[in-house]
Design a protein around this motif. Sequence first.
Motif, PDB file in Angstrom:
ATOM      1  N   GLY A 100       7.694  60.702  81.451  1.00 23.48           N
ATOM      2  CA  GLY A 100       7.176  59.421  81.887  1.00 23.48           C
ATOM      3  C   GLY A 100       5.665  59.384  81.903  1.00 23.48           C
ATOM      4  N   VAL A 101       5.133  58.229  82.280  1.00 22.84           N
ATOM      5  CA  VAL A 101       3.693  57.994  82.265  1.00 22.84           C
ATOM      6  C   VAL A 101       3.196  57.844  83.695  1.00 22.84           C
ATOM      7  CG1 VAL A 101       1.881  56.432  81.478  1.00 22.84           C
ATOM      8  CG2 VAL A 101       3.852  56.893  80.004  1.00 22.84           C
ATOM      9  N   PRO A 102       2.213  58.637  84.117  1.00 20.08           N
ATOM     10  CA  PRO A 102       1.709  58.531  85.490  1.00 20.08           C
ATOM     11  C   PRO A 102       0.939  57.235  85.702  1.00 20.08           C
ATOM     12  CG  PRO A 102       0.331  60.020  84.217  1.00 20.08           C
ATOM     13  CD  PRO A 102       1.503  59.672  83.341  1.00 20.08           C
ATOM     14  N   THR A 103       0.817  56.830  86.953  1.00 25.07           N
ATOM     15  CA  THR A 103      -0.028  55.686  87.278  1.00 25.07           C
ATOM     16  C   THR A 103      -1.489  56.093  87.127  1.00 25.07           C
ATOM     17  OG1 THR A 103      -0.210  56.267  89.617  1.00 25.07           O
ATOM     18  CG2 THR A 103       1.683  54.909  88.956  1.00 25.07           C
ATOM     19  N   LEU A 104      -2.370  55.108  87.147  1.00 27.41           N
ATOM     20  CA  LEU A 104      -3.797  55.404  87.044  1.00 27.41           C
ATOM     21  C   LEU A 104      -4.235  56.309  88.192  1.00 27.41           C
ATOM     22  CD1 LEU A 104      -6.573  54.955  85.748  1.00 27.41           C
ATOM     23  CD2 LEU A 104      -6.791  52.869  87.127  1.00 27.41           C
ATOM     24  N   GLU A 130      10.712  58.564  70.949  1.00 29.74           N
ATOM     25  CA  GLU A 130      11.132  59.963  70.823  1.00 29.74           C
ATOM     26  C   GLU A 130      12.457  60.201  71.534  1.00 29.74           C
ATOM     27  OE1 GLU A 130       9.624  64.259  72.488  1.00 29.74           O
ATOM     28  OE2 GLU A 130       8.132  62.906  71.647  1.00 29.74           O
ATOM     29  N   ARG A 131      12.588  59.670  72.747  1.00 27.39           N
ATOM     30  CA  ARG A 131      13.820  59.890  73.508  1.00 27.39           C
ATOM     31  C   ARG A 131      14.997  59.132  72.895  1.00 27.39           C
ATOM     32  NH1 ARG A 131      13.700  62.262  78.568  1.00 27.39           N
ATOM     33  NH2 ARG A 131      11.647  63.030  79.179  1.00 27.39           N
ATOM     34  N   LEU A 132      14.750  57.947  72.391  1.00 26.99           N
ATOM     35  CA  LEU A 132      15.829  57.188  71.759  1.00 26.99           C
ATOM     36  C   LEU A 132      16.324  57.886  70.497  1.00 26.99           C
ATOM     37  CD1 LEU A 132      14.402  53.583  72.181  1.00 26.99           C
ATOM     38  CD2 LEU A 132      16.489  54.467  73.244  1.00 26.99           C
ATOM     39  N   THR A 133      15.433  58.626  69.849  1.00 28.76           N
ATOM     40  CA  THR A 133      15.792  59.306  68.609  1.00 28.76           C
ATOM     41  C   THR A 133      16.429  60.659  68.864  1.00 28.76           C
ATOM     42  OG1 THR A 133      13.944  58.217  67.490  1.00 28.76           O
ATOM     43  CG2 THR A 133      14.899  60.136  66.395  1.00 28.76           C
ATOM     44  N   ARG A 134      15.879  61.411  69.828  1.00 26.54           N
ATOM     45  CA  ARG A 134      16.266  62.810  69.980  1.00 26.54           C
ATOM     46  C   ARG A 134      17.046  63.143  71.246  1.00 26.54           C
ATOM     47  NH1 ARG A 134      16.548  65.390  65.342  1.00 26.54           N
ATOM     48  NH2 ARG A 134      14.784  64.888  64.012  1.00 26.54           N
ATOM     49  N   SER A 135      16.972  62.281  72.249  1.00 33.40           N
ATOM     50  CA  SER A 135      17.601  62.606  73.525  1.00 33.40           C
ATOM     51  C   SER A 135      19.045  62.117  73.573  1.00 33.40           C
ATOM     52  CB  SER A 135      16.802  61.971  74.670  1.00 33.40           C
ATOM     53  OG  SER A 135      17.481  62.110  75.893  1.00 33.40           O
ATOM     54  N   ILE A 174      20.198  54.637  77.560  1.00 29.06           N
ATOM     55  CA  ILE A 174      19.013  53.781  77.574  1.00 29.06           C
ATOM     56  C   ILE A 174      18.574  53.507  79.006  1.00 29.06           C
ATOM     57  CG2 ILE A 174      18.191  51.452  77.037  1.00 29.06           C
ATOM     58  CD1 ILE A 174      19.854  51.622  74.457  1.00 29.06           C
ATOM     59  N   THR A 175      19.527  53.359  79.899  1.00 24.77           N
ATOM     60  CA  THR A 175      19.188  53.155  81.311  1.00 24.77           C
ATOM     61  C   THR A 175      18.448  54.369  81.870  1.00 24.77           C
ATOM     62  OG1 THR A 175      21.086  51.698  81.673  1.00 24.77           O
ATOM     63  CG2 THR A 175      20.129  52.761  83.613  1.00 24.77           C
ATOM     64  N   GLU A 176      18.933  55.559  81.554  1.00 25.52           N
ATOM     65  CA  GLU A 176      18.273  56.779  82.024  1.00 25.52           C
ATOM     66  C   GLU A 176      16.863  56.897  81.458  1.00 25.52           C
ATOM     67  OE1 GLU A 176      22.026  59.860  82.640  1.00 25.52           O
ATOM     68  OE2 GLU A 176      21.238  59.519  80.628  1.00 25.52           O
ATOM     69  N   ILE A 177      16.705  56.570  80.187  1.00 22.35           N
ATOM     70  CA  ILE A 177      15.384  56.632  79.556  1.00 22.35           C
ATOM     71  C   ILE A 177      14.432  55.662  80.243  1.00 22.35           C
ATOM     72  CG2 ILE A 177      14.105  56.131  77.433  1.00 22.35           C
ATOM     73  CD1 ILE A 177      16.550  57.164  75.877  1.00 22.35           C
ATOM     74  N   ALA A 178      14.920  54.475  80.562  1.00 25.25           N
ATOM     75  CA  ALA A 178      14.081  53.482  81.238  1.00 25.25           C
ATOM     76  C   ALA A 178      13.560  54.021  82.563  1.00 25.25           C
ATOM     77  CB  ALA A 178      14.878  52.198  81.467  1.00 25.25           C
ATOM     78  N   TYR A 179      14.438  54.641  83.351  1.00 22.78           N
ATOM     79  CA  TYR A 179      14.019  55.168  84.652  1.00 22.78           C
ATOM     80  C   TYR A 179      13.056  56.343  84.492  1.00 22.78           C
ATOM     81  CZ  TYR A 179      17.606  52.271  86.870  1.00 22.78           C
ATOM     82  OH  TYR A 179      18.352  51.212  87.318  1.00 22.78           O
ATOM     83  N   PHE A 239      10.229  52.715  84.528  1.00 20.01           N
ATOM     84  CA  PHE A 239      10.623  51.317  84.692  1.00 20.01           C
ATOM     85  C   PHE A 239      11.631  51.207  85.835  1.00 20.01           C
ATOM     86  CE2 PHE A 239       9.066  51.434  80.377  1.00 20.01           C
ATOM     87  CZ  PHE A 239       8.412  50.215  80.227  1.00 20.01           C
ATOM     88  N   ALA A 240      11.361  50.311  86.773  1.00 21.35           N
ATOM     89  CA  ALA A 240      12.273  50.129  87.903  1.00 21.35           C
ATOM     90  C   ALA A 240      13.535  49.387  87.479  1.00 21.35           C
ATOM     91  CB  ALA A 240      11.570  49.365  89.026  1.00 21.35           C
ATOM     92  N   ASP A 241      13.431  48.614  86.400  1.00 18.70           N
ATOM     93  CA  ASP A 241      14.558  47.811  85.923  1.00 18.70           C
ATOM     94  C   ASP A 241      14.716  48.033  84.418  1.00 18.70           C
ATOM     95  OD1 ASP A 241      16.379  45.911  85.159  1.00 18.70           O
ATOM     96  OD2 ASP A 241      15.431  44.253  86.225  1.00 18.70           O
ATOM     97  N   PRO A 242      15.894  48.473  83.951  1.00 22.62           N
ATOM     98  CA  PRO A 242      16.101  48.677  82.511  1.00 22.62           C
ATOM     99  C   PRO A 242      15.822  47.428  81.680  1.00 22.62           C
ATOM    100  CG  PRO A 242      17.873  49.709  83.752  1.00 22.62           C
ATOM    101  CD  PRO A 242      17.063  48.912  84.733  1.00 22.62           C
ATOM    102  N   ALA A 243      16.016  46.244  82.284  1.00 22.84           N
ATOM    103  CA  ALA A 243      15.744  45.006  81.546  1.00 22.84           C
ATOM    104  C   ALA A 243      14.259  44.892  81.207  1.00 22.84           C
ATOM    105  CB  ALA A 243      16.199  43.799  82.363  1.00 22.84           C
ATOM    106  N   ASN A 244      13.394  45.351  82.121  1.00 21.28           N
ATOM    107  CA  ASN A 244      11.956  45.334  81.847  1.00 21.28           C
ATOM    108  C   ASN A 244      11.616  46.290  80.710  1.00 21.28           C
ATOM    109  OD1 ASN A 244      11.534  43.500  83.905  1.00 21.28           O
ATOM    110  ND2 ASN A 244      11.053  45.076  85.429  1.00 21.28           N
ATOM    111  N   PHE A 245      12.297  47.422  80.679  1.00 23.87           N
ATOM    112  CA  PHE A 245      12.102  48.381  79.587  1.00 23.87           C
ATOM    113  C   PHE A 245      12.491  47.748  78.255  1.00 23.87           C
ATOM    114  CE2 PHE A 245      14.353  51.740  77.019  1.00 23.87           C
ATOM    115  CZ  PHE A 245      13.201  52.293  76.468  1.00 23.87           C
TER     116      PHE A 245
END
Length: 350
Positions: free
Chosen positions: A251-255, A294-299, A303-308, A312-318
């Motif tokens: 994941g990506v850290p906050t600022l 990368e995760r969609l290709t190799r993991s 999709i819900t797990e990847i979003a979290y 992303f708090a909501d998979p729909a936002n992802f």
Amino acid sequence: MSTLLVPARYYARLSEILPHHGVDPQRLLDTAGISITTLLQPDGRLPLSDVERLVAALIATDAPSEIPFALGKLLSVSAHSVVGFGMLSSPTLDDAMRFVARYFRLVMPSFRMRYSSTPNSGELLFTPAVAMSRACLEFHLEVIAMAALRDIEDLTGGARPPTRLNLSIPIPPHRRLYDTLSRVETRFAASGAPHARLELHADPRARPIRLADPNALKVAEQRCSALIHHVAEVRRLSEWIEMTIREMGEGVPTLGELSQMLNLSTRTLNRYLNREGTNYRKLAGAMQFELACERLTRSAQSITEIAYVLGFADPANFTRAFRARAGCSPKTYQQRMRLTDPDAPLPPPV
């Protein structure tokens, strides 16, 4: 050819190996056009073009194929300067691996390191960060793999956990030397994306480091942070941030989180990025998209797990964010990539 500069100290150790194989180190350096003075400077650096010539000159000498194997085994944790100091001062093997992954650009900037762990295992993945010749790539993959094994051996006091080593190089003539490695299963593959992967079959968090010292670790963090400031001064902080996020792989850290990691205030971090014509929101969005692809290709994650995992708090936002960049949904992207790569893991249900 990349203008990247790499630490010269590792190549200086060739002088300890080559004479045993009938190769004159000085003649090799002369052929490659490299000054011995540069190699012996504590902070000496070589352009990647010089390293390419050095590897080519070494191959031309008909020296035994095991030179990179021997060089990697020679590189102890202390060879990594301040990063090695931080590794030795870390509480556990897991902490040490996270430390070196975070600062791997100070160790070998021509490669990336990504590290992840579970309660039962750990994985180190090394991939090239810049283009280089196949000969230079295979040389370095072997050196890095052997050095990583040596690091783990040093950090655990000789109690290295059972390890599977995957190297994307052809089976070398010195294959027998890999068979002598204790508790290491080695697999070679000449095809596929270039990499060196070490899979540790034990919990790295349960491996304490004898020399652990929180005060020394803090000093190492401060010194590495000072080097990051130097990176910022030469307009490469955005590249450093991208590599740091890739190496985290989670994941990506906050600022605010990133500022704390880099020991910079958010204001200072923003100022450096603005000077480079970008901002953290733009960088974070690009890195989220790269990690998602990368995760969609190799993991094998849903999709819900990847979003979290990507924050992303909501998979729909992802899904909305991904569609805005890719022009299709994550599910469609995953299906398309599956068609182009039959060996990719089968996607689970969303």
